[in-house]
Design a protein around this motif. Structure first.
Motif, PDB file in Angstrom:
ATOM      1  N   TYR A  46       0.811  -1.209   0.000  1.00 34.94           N
ATOM      2  CA  TYR A  46       0.000   0.000   0.000  1.00 34.94           C
ATOM      3  C   TYR A  46       0.851   1.268   0.000  1.00 34.94           C
ATOM      4  O   TYR A  46       0.543   2.226  -0.710  1.00 34.94           O
ATOM      5  CB  TYR A  46      -0.948  -0.018   1.195  1.00 34.94           C
ATOM      6  N   GLU A  47       1.931   1.289   0.783  1.00 36.26           N
ATOM      7  CA  GLU A  47       2.777   2.491   0.840  1.00 36.26           C
ATOM      8  C   GLU A  47       3.425   2.760  -0.519  1.00 36.26           C
ATOM      9  O   GLU A  47       3.509   3.907  -0.965  1.00 36.26           O
ATOM     10  CB  GLU A  47       3.841   2.323   1.916  1.00 36.26           C
ATOM     11  N   LEU A  49       2.242   1.814  -3.399  1.00 32.66           N
ATOM     12  CA  LEU A  49       1.160   2.232  -4.285  1.00 32.66           C
ATOM     13  C   LEU A  49       0.847   3.720  -4.109  1.00 32.66           C
ATOM     14  O   LEU A  49       0.658   4.438  -5.089  1.00 32.66           O
ATOM     15  CB  LEU A  49      -0.087   1.386  -4.024  1.00 32.66           C
ATOM     16  N   LYS A  50       0.831   4.197  -2.858  1.00 35.76           N
ATOM     17  CA  LYS A  50       0.594   5.622  -2.602  1.00 35.76           C
ATOM     18  C   LYS A  50       1.699   6.475  -3.214  1.00 35.76           C
ATOM     19  O   LYS A  50       1.431   7.521  -3.809  1.00 35.76           O
ATOM     20  CB  LYS A  50       0.499   5.891  -1.094  1.00 35.76           C
ATOM     21  N   GLU A  51       2.948   6.035  -3.089  1.00 37.77           N
ATOM     22  CA  GLU A  51       4.066   6.785  -3.666  1.00 37.77           C
ATOM     23  C   GLU A  51       3.952   6.859  -5.182  1.00 37.77           C
ATOM     24  O   GLU A  51       4.144   7.916  -5.785  1.00 37.77           O
ATOM     25  CB  GLU A  51       5.401   6.131  -3.285  1.00 37.77           C
ATOM     26  N   LEU A  52       3.633   5.735  -5.803  1.00 35.22           N
ATOM     27  CA  LEU A  52       3.526   5.714  -7.267  1.00 35.22           C
ATOM     28  C   LEU A  52       2.359   6.566  -7.758  1.00 35.22           C
ATOM     29  O   LEU A  52       2.471   7.257  -8.785  1.00 35.22           O
ATOM     30  CB  LEU A  52       3.376   4.276  -7.760  1.00 35.22           C
ATOM     31  N   ARG A  53       1.253   6.541  -7.042  1.00 35.15           N
ATOM     32  CA  ARG A  53       0.119   7.393  -7.424  1.00 35.15           C
ATOM     33  C   ARG A  53       0.473   8.864  -7.286  1.00 35.15           C
ATOM     34  O   ARG A  53       0.078   9.693  -8.121  1.00 35.15           O
ATOM     35  CB  ARG A  53      -1.102   7.055  -6.575  1.00 35.15           C
ATOM     36  N   GLY A  54       1.211   9.205  -6.233  1.00 36.60           N
ATOM     37  CA  GLY A  54       1.648  10.588  -6.060  1.00 36.60           C
ATOM     38  C   GLY A  54       2.568  11.033  -7.182  1.00 36.60           C
ATOM     39  O   GLY A  54       2.446  12.153  -7.696  1.00 36.60           O
ATOM     40  N   LYS A  56       2.586   9.805 -10.217  1.00 36.53           N
ATOM     41  CA  LYS A  56       1.761   9.912 -11.424  1.00 36.53           C
ATOM     42  C   LYS A  56       1.011  11.240 -11.449  1.00 36.53           C
ATOM     43  O   LYS A  56       0.967  11.919 -12.483  1.00 36.53           O
ATOM     44  CB  LYS A  56       0.776   8.750 -11.516  1.00 36.53           C
ATOM     45  N   ARG A  57       0.418  11.618 -10.313  1.00 36.52           N
ATOM     46  CA  ARG A  57      -0.278  12.909 -10.241  1.00 36.52           C
ATOM     47  C   ARG A  57       0.684  14.055 -10.521  1.00 36.52           C
ATOM     48  O   ARG A  57       0.355  15.009 -11.244  1.00 36.52           O
ATOM     49  CB  ARG A  57      -0.908  13.104  -8.855  1.00 36.52           C
ATOM     50  N   THR A  58       1.871  13.962  -9.964  1.00 33.48           N
ATOM     51  CA  THR A  58       2.866  15.010 -10.172  1.00 33.48           C
ATOM     52  C   THR A  58       3.258  15.104 -11.638  1.00 33.48           C
ATOM     53  O   THR A  58       3.348  16.196 -12.197  1.00 33.48           O
ATOM     54  CB  THR A  58       4.109  14.718  -9.310  1.00 33.48           C
ATOM     55  N   ASP A  60       1.468  14.074 -14.171  1.00 31.13           N
ATOM     56  CA  ASP A  60       0.300  14.537 -14.924  1.00 31.13           C
ATOM     57  C   ASP A  60       0.159  16.057 -14.867  1.00 31.13           C
ATOM     58  O   ASP A  60      -0.390  16.666 -15.783  1.00 31.13           O
ATOM     59  CB  ASP A  60      -0.980  13.880 -14.400  1.00 31.13           C
TER      60      ASP A  60
END
Length: 80
Positions: A46-47, A49-54, A56-58, A60
């Motif tokens: 989970y941690e 996954l949160k880093e990778l999503r962050g 990706k948002r950055t 984007d």
């Protein structure tokens, strides 16, 4: 150096070593708690996954181009 000085130095060294070992063990036990989710046979950290999503948002939001304007290697670092 006297015999008393050598013994005192050894005792202090052993005490410092014991304290350092206790600190390392406590840090490992307190700080190493992974949150793992199992979905459909897949293990998801989970941690991570949160880093990778962050990231990706950055990306984007075109942060790589903004970093390139600040640092010559900014684009490469964010896209590596």
């Amino acid at each position: 150096m006297t015999m008393f000085g050598k013994i005192l130095r050894i005792l202090v060294s052993v005490l410092i070593l014991v304290v350092m070992i206790v600190i390392v063990v406590l840090n490992v036990r307190l700080g190493h708690r992974r949150q793992v989710i199992v979905e459909g046979g897949d293990t998801i950290h989970y941690e991570l996954l949160k880093e990778l999503r962050g990231l990706k948002r950055t990306l984007d939001n075109r942060a790589d181009r903004q970093m390139q304007s600040i640092y010559p290697e900014g684009y490469v670092f964010l896209n590596a």
